[in-house]
Design a protein around this motif. Structure first.
Motif, mmCIF file in Angstrom:
data_model
loop_
_atom_site.group_PDB
_atom_site.id
_atom_site.type_symbol
_atom_site.label_atom_id
_atom_site.label_comp_id
_atom_site.label_asym_id
_atom_site.label_seq_id
_atom_site.Cartn_x
_atom_site.Cartn_y
_atom_site.Cartn_z
ATOM 1 N N ALA A 126 0.825 -1.262 -0.128
ATOM 2 C CA ALA A 126 -0.031 0.034 -0.032
ATOM 3 C C ALA A 126 0.913 1.104 0.031
ATOM 4 N N ALA A 127 2.053 0.909 0.518
ATOM 5 C CA ALA A 127 3.039 2.411 0.677
ATOM 6 C C ALA A 127 3.538 2.657 -0.379
ATOM 7 N N CYS A 128 3.981 1.520 -1.284
ATOM 8 C CA CYS A 128 4.912 1.540 -2.506
ATOM 9 C C CYS A 128 3.924 2.579 -3.381
ATOM 10 N N PRO A 129 4.515 3.634 -3.963
ATOM 11 C CA PRO A 129 3.782 4.346 -5.021
ATOM 12 C C PRO A 129 3.954 3.699 -6.419
ATOM 13 N N TYR A 130 4.809 2.787 -6.704
ATOM 14 C CA TYR A 130 5.331 2.178 -8.042
ATOM 15 C C TYR A 130 4.706 0.848 -8.151
ATOM 16 N N GLY A 131 3.977 0.194 -7.257
ATOM 17 C CA GLY A 131 3.461 -0.974 -7.581
ATOM 18 C C GLY A 131 4.600 -2.123 -8.006
ATOM 19 N N SER A 132 5.671 -1.922 -6.954
ATOM 20 C CA SER A 132 6.608 -2.886 -7.282
ATOM 21 C C SER A 132 6.912 -4.065 -6.500
ATOM 22 N N ARG A 133 5.686 -4.396 -5.909
ATOM 23 C CA ARG A 133 5.750 -5.451 -4.728
ATOM 24 C C ARG A 133 4.895 -6.576 -5.241
ATOM 25 N N SER A 134 4.854 -7.872 -5.095
ATOM 26 C CA SER A 134 4.003 -9.013 -5.360
ATOM 27 C C SER A 134 3.716 -9.508 -4.047
ATOM 28 N N PHE A 135 2.287 -9.899 -3.868
ATOM 29 C CA PHE A 135 1.931 -11.044 -2.725
ATOM 30 C C PHE A 135 1.718 -12.412 -3.240
ATOM 31 N N ASN A 136 2.230 -13.254 -2.598
ATOM 32 C CA ASN A 136 1.878 -14.682 -2.799
ATOM 33 C C ASN A 136 0.592 -15.245 -2.265
ATOM 34 N N PHE A 137 -0.569 -14.893 -3.040
ATOM 35 C CA PHE A 137 -1.769 -15.215 -2.494
ATOM 36 C C PHE A 137 -1.854 -17.048 -2.659
ATOM 37 N N ALA A 138 -1.249 -17.439 -3.652
ATOM 38 C CA ALA A 138 -0.883 -18.993 -3.562
ATOM 39 C C ALA A 138 0.361 -19.548 -3.167
ATOM 40 N N ASP A 139 0.607 -20.657 -3.174
ATOM 41 C CA ASP A 139 1.884 -21.239 -2.603
ATOM 42 C C ASP A 139 2.739 -21.206 -4.072
ATOM 43 N N PRO A 140 3.770 -20.286 -4.077
ATOM 44 C CA PRO A 140 4.357 -20.081 -5.149
ATOM 45 C C PRO A 140 5.357 -21.434 -5.758
ATOM 46 N N ARG A 141 5.584 -22.274 -4.652
ATOM 47 C CA ARG A 141 6.488 -23.289 -5.124
ATOM 48 C C ARG A 141 5.464 -24.117 -5.900
ATOM 49 N N LYS A 142 4.340 -24.159 -5.871
ATOM 50 C CA LYS A 142 3.456 -25.318 -6.987
ATOM 51 C C LYS A 142 3.635 -25.086 -8.271
ATOM 52 N N PHE A 143 4.293 -23.629 -8.460
ATOM 53 C CA PHE A 143 4.345 -23.281 -9.837
ATOM 54 C C PHE A 143 5.680 -23.507 -10.435
ATOM 55 N N LEU A 144 6.643 -23.904 -9.466
ATOM 56 C CA LEU A 144 8.152 -24.020 -9.976
ATOM 57 C C LEU A 144 8.495 -25.234 -10.289
#
Length: 262
Positions: A162-180
């Protein structure tokens, strides 16, 4: 041993203050994994007082020019590809108007209109994300200004996003390891878990080994220049002296460390 105990108790105390023993279902510590935010200095590491990057948009003519750079970053940091709006991004391309929303020009040069612009964490001198983080999972390294993430401390509150004005961060809504893939492209870099925020770290783990960032290594014809902004003799300062550059949303006072040549 006592030092390690103090670190553990400090982290545990921070999470306990929020009534949390584990963040969004992941372990506080993952045995055998490297914490990229706490890379120990190496004798042959690159040293700089203020790391920054110059992106020469004049060198990019289409997605084929930026794809190898994005792929190099994703491979170096085990960034998963998720086929929905929850995709994780460390560095990606967007349109000029999206990157520079404060550059109002109805009659923008046609070339800029069609130029893919690489965007990433700006590693600001005055990062609002650091102030917003309640657990200090996001912090600015005093020695060189890089804004880093400690994945183990992240509680998934997303205040930093919310604080970053550049949209430079991503949130892992799902387990990212399942997509690796089972065989990681870089087994030395820690994978993340569900409920964790992540972003570009200026390849701090590579700098500690005396290597340049993966994206810069993959770029051709000096399209990306990385260096010490505090060093007047550095190639990055030379590029800024000899060319017109802009930054994203400079009026906000964050002082981005990523510059664009246009």
């Amino acid at each position: 041993m006592e030092f390690g105990r103090r670190i553990f108790l400090k982290r545990a105390g921070i999470l306990a203050a929020f009534g949390i023993t584990s963040a969004a279902g992941f372990e506080l510590f993952k045995p055998g994994e490297l914490d990229a935010a706490e890379v120990l200095p190496a004798p042959d590491r690159f040293r700089g007082k203020h790391w920054g990057m110059v992106i020469d948009t004049r060198k990019f003519h289409g997605e084929a020019d930026v794809k190898p750079i994005i792929d190099a970053c994703n491979k170096a940091h085990n960034v998963p590809h998720i086929e929905n709006n929850q995709n994780i991004k460390w560095i990606w391309s967007t349109g000029f108007h999206n990157a520079f929303t404060d550059q109002e020009n109805e009659f923008l040069e046609e070339k800029l209109e069609n130029t893919p612009v690489l965007v990433l964490c700006n590693h600001c001198e005055n990062p609002p994300c650091v102030r917003a983080c309640p657990t200090k999972a996001t912090f600015q390294r005093a020695e060189d200004g890089i804004v880093l993430m400690d994945f183990h401390r992240c509680i998934g509150c997303r205040f930093c996003m919310a604080a970053c004005p550049y949209g430079s961060r991503s949130f892992n809504f799902a387990d990212p390891r399942k997509f690796l893939p089972e065989k990681l492209s870089n087994p030395e870099f820690p994978t993340r878990t569900k409920g964790v925020v992540e972003k570009c770290n200026f390849c701090a783990e590579r700098l500690a080994k005396g290597q340049i960032p993966a994206c810069v290594e993959a770029a051709k014809d000096d399209a990306l220049i990385f260096g010490d902004l505090a060093d007047e003799r550095s190639p990055i300062r030379k590029a800024l002296r000899e060319n017109y550059s802009i930054r994203r949303k400079p009026s906000l006072g964050t002082n981005p460390s990523v510059y664009y040549l246009v």
